[in-house]
Design a protein around this motif. Structure first.
Motif, short mmCIF file in Angstrom:
data_model
loop_
_atom_site.label_atom_id
_atom_site.label_comp_id
_atom_site.label_asym_id
_atom_site.label_seq_id
_atom_site.Cartn_x
_atom_site.Cartn_y
_atom_site.Cartn_z
N ALA A 147 0.84 -1.19 0.00
CA ALA A 147 0.00 0.00 0.00
C ALA A 147 0.88 1.24 0.00
O ALA A 147 1.91 1.29 0.66
N ASP A 148 0.48 2.27 -0.77
CA ASP A 148 1.30 3.47 -0.83
C ASP A 148 1.16 4.28 0.45
O ASP A 148 0.36 3.97 1.33
N SER A 149 1.96 5.33 0.56
CA SER A 149 2.06 6.06 1.83
C SER A 149 0.73 6.69 2.24
O SER A 149 0.39 6.71 3.43
N ASP A 150 -0.03 7.23 1.28
CA ASP A 150 -1.31 7.86 1.62
C ASP A 150 -2.26 6.83 2.21
O ASP A 150 -2.95 7.09 3.19
N LEU A 151 -2.32 5.64 1.58
CA LEU A 151 -3.22 4.61 2.05
C LEU A 151 -2.77 4.06 3.40
O LEU A 151 -3.60 3.79 4.29
N VAL A 152 -1.47 3.90 3.58
CA VAL A 152 -0.96 3.43 4.87
C VAL A 152 -1.31 4.43 5.97
O VAL A 152 -1.67 4.03 7.09
N THR A 153 -1.25 5.71 5.66
CA THR A 153 -1.62 6.74 6.64
C THR A 153 -3.06 6.59 7.06
O THR A 153 -3.39 6.67 8.26
N VAL A 154 -3.96 6.36 6.10
CA VAL A 154 -5.37 6.16 6.41
C VAL A 154 -5.56 4.91 7.26
O VAL A 154 -6.31 4.92 8.24
N LEU A 155 -4.88 3.83 6.90
CA LEU A 155 -5.00 2.59 7.66
C LEU A 155 -4.50 2.77 9.08
O LEU A 155 -5.14 2.31 10.04
N LYS A 156 -3.37 3.42 9.25
CA LYS A 156 -2.82 3.60 10.59
C LYS A 156 -3.68 4.53 11.43
O LYS A 156 -3.70 4.42 12.66
N ARG A 157 -4.40 5.43 10.78
CA ARG A 157 -5.32 6.31 11.52
C ARG A 157 -6.51 5.52 12.06
O ARG A 157 -7.09 5.87 13.09
N ASN A 158 -6.88 4.47 11.34
CA ASN A 158 -8.10 3.73 11.67
C ASN A 158 -7.86 2.39 12.35
O ASN A 158 -8.80 1.79 12.90
N PHE A 159 -6.62 1.87 12.31
CA PHE A 159 -6.31 0.57 12.89
C PHE A 159 -5.08 0.67 13.78
O PHE A 159 -4.20 1.49 13.54
N GLN A 161 -5.33 -4.54 11.65
CA GLN A 161 -6.08 -5.12 12.76
C GLN A 161 -6.32 -4.10 13.87
O GLN A 161 -5.58 -3.11 13.99
N GLY A 162 -7.35 -4.35 14.66
CA GLY A 162 -7.67 -3.44 15.76
C GLY A 162 -8.33 -2.17 15.28
O GLY A 162 -7.86 -1.06 15.56
N PHE A 163 -9.45 -2.31 14.56
CA PHE A 163 -10.17 -1.13 14.07
C PHE A 163 -10.57 -0.25 15.25
O PHE A 163 -11.15 -0.72 16.23
N LYS A 164 -10.25 1.04 15.15
CA LYS A 164 -10.45 1.94 16.28
C LYS A 164 -11.90 2.37 16.45
O LYS A 164 -12.32 2.72 17.56
N GLY A 165 -12.63 2.36 15.36
CA GLY A 165 -14.06 2.63 15.46
C GLY A 165 -14.42 4.10 15.50
O GLY A 165 -15.34 4.53 14.82
N ARG A 166 -13.70 4.87 16.27
CA ARG A 166 -14.05 6.29 16.40
C ARG A 166 -13.51 7.12 15.26
O ARG A 166 -14.12 8.07 14.82
N ALA A 167 -12.30 6.74 14.76
CA ALA A 167 -11.70 7.52 13.67
C ALA A 167 -12.43 7.25 12.39
O ALA A 167 -13.01 6.20 12.18
N ARG A 168 -12.41 8.19 11.47
CA ARG A 168 -13.04 8.02 10.17
C ARG A 168 -11.97 8.14 9.09
O ARG A 168 -11.08 8.96 9.15
N THR A 169 -12.11 7.30 8.07
CA THR A 169 -11.17 7.40 6.96
C THR A 169 -11.37 8.70 6.21
O THR A 169 -12.50 9.18 6.07
N GLU A 170 -10.30 9.29 5.77
CA GLU A 170 -10.37 10.49 4.95
C GLU A 170 -10.02 10.11 3.52
O GLU A 170 -9.29 9.15 3.27
N GLU A 171 -10.52 10.88 2.59
CA GLU A 171 -10.29 10.56 1.18
C GLU A 171 -8.80 10.59 0.89
O GLU A 171 -8.09 11.53 1.26
N VAL A 172 -8.32 9.55 0.24
CA VAL A 172 -6.93 9.49 -0.14
C VAL A 172 -6.67 10.52 -1.22
O VAL A 172 -7.49 10.72 -2.12
N ALA A 173 -5.53 11.19 -1.14
CA ALA A 173 -5.22 12.23 -2.12
C ALA A 173 -5.32 11.69 -3.53
O ALA A 173 -4.88 10.58 -3.81
N PRO A 174 -5.94 12.46 -4.47
CA PRO A 174 -6.08 11.98 -5.84
C PRO A 174 -4.73 11.75 -6.49
O PRO A 174 -3.75 12.45 -6.19
N ARG A 175 -4.69 10.77 -7.37
CA ARG A 175 -3.43 10.42 -8.07
C ARG A 175 -3.30 11.24 -9.34
O ARG A 175 -4.27 11.61 -9.96
N ASP A 176 -2.04 11.45 -9.68
CA ASP A 176 -1.79 12.18 -10.93
C ASP A 176 -2.10 11.29 -12.12
O ASP A 176 -1.91 10.08 -12.05
#
Length: 230
Positions: free
Chosen positions: A180-192, A215-230
Motif C-alpha cells: 500500500a502506498d504512503s497515503d493509504l498506509v496513513t489512512v490505515l494507521k489512523r483507523n487501525f 487489525q484493531g479497528f479503532k471505530g471512532r476515527a473516520r477514513t479520509e479521502e486518499v489524495a487523488p493520483r496524478d
C-alpha cells in the motif's frame, strides 16, 4: 496432452491451437503443489492457502462472527472462513458468477456500484468483524496503470471497511508490489492499531501481489479521502 518430464515434473505437449504462453501456464498449474493440494482438500483455488497462511501468522479469523469477502470468485477464501468458522455469517460479492457455497450469501454485482455497500450491509445483518478483499483490476499490461487501478479498488475497500467494521475488527486486502502506498498506509494507521504487509508462501515468487493486514479497528476515527493520483 501431457507426459512425464525430468525430475518428476509434468510436461505439456504443445497443441496446434494452444499458444506457448498458455502451454507454460498449464504446465505450471499441473506442477504447482498448491493446485494439487487444493484439489485434494476440496478448495476451489490455490488462493485458499494464501488466506490460511496469512491467518496462521496474524490470527484475524479468530472469533469472527460476520465476514465480508470482496472479490469472492471463485470462492476459496470463503470456503476457508466457513471451514474454520462454521457459524459465521459470510457475504461475498463479485462481478463474476460464483457457484453457490453452503452458508455463504453471494452477490453478483460490481463492488463499485452505488448500491453495493447497502446490499452488503443488509445481507450481513450487523457490523463486520472482518473485511477481506482479494480484488484486482483487470490488467492492461502496463505496470503503472495496473497498479493504480488495483490500488483504486483497495482504497474503496478501505473506505467501505471503515464504515462496516466493529471496533477491534480487521481488514485484509491484496495489493501489488511495494504494498500500500504512503497515503493509504496513513489512512490505515489512523483507523487501525496495527498495519502490516506480508507475502504468504502460497503467493508465487514471480507474482507482484502482497497483502496488507490491518487489525484493531479503532471505530471512532473516520477514513479520509486518499489524495487523488496524478
Amino acid at each position: 496432452m501431457s507426459r512425464g518430464g525430468s525430475g518428476g515434473k509434468t510436461r505439456v505437449l504443445t497443441a496446434r491451437k494452444r499458444t506457448a504462453q498458455s502451454t507454460r501456464w498449464l504446465e505450471r498449474q499441473l506442477n504447482d503443489p498448491y493446485v494439487k493440494r487444493a484439489k485434494a482438500e476440496g478448495y476451489r483455488s490455490r488462493a485458499a492457502y494464501k488466506l490460511i497462511e496469512l491467518d496462521e501468522r496474524f490470527a484475524f479469523l479468530r472469533g469472527a462472527k460476520r465476514v465480508i469477502d470482496l472479490g469472492i470468485a471463485p470462492g476459496g477464501w470463503s470456503q476457508v472462513v466457513k471451514k474454520r468458522l462454521p457459524a459465521a455469517v459470510v457475504v461475498g460479492i463479485d462481478l463474476l458468477p460464483v457457484d453457490p457455497l453452503d452458508g455463504v450469501t453471494i452477490l453478483e454485482l460490481d463492488f463499485m456500484a452505488d448500491e453495493a455497500p447497502d446490499q452488503l450491509r443488509e445481507a450481513l445483518g450487523g457490523a463486520a468483524d472482518l473485511v477481506l478483499s482479494d480484488m484486482a483490476a483487470n490488467t492492461v499490461g502496463h505496470t503503472q496503470t495496473d497498479h493504480l487501478r488495483t490500488m483504486g479498488l483497495v482504497e474503496a475497500a478501505v473506505e467501505f471497511a471503515c464504515e462496516v467494521l466493529r471496533p477491534g475488527g480487521a481488514f485484509v486486502a491484496k495489493v501489488l508490489a511495494g504494498g500500500a502506498d504512503s497515503d493509504l498506509v496513513t489512512v490505515l494507521k489512523r483507523n487501525f492499531t496495527a498495519v502490516k504487509h506480508a507475502k504468504p508462501p502460497a503467493s508465487r515468487k514471480g507474482s507482484s501481489e502482497w497483502y496488507v493486514v490491518a487489525q484493531g479497528f479503532k471505530g471512532r476515527a473516520r477514513t479520509e479521502e486518499v489524495a487523488p493520483r496524478d
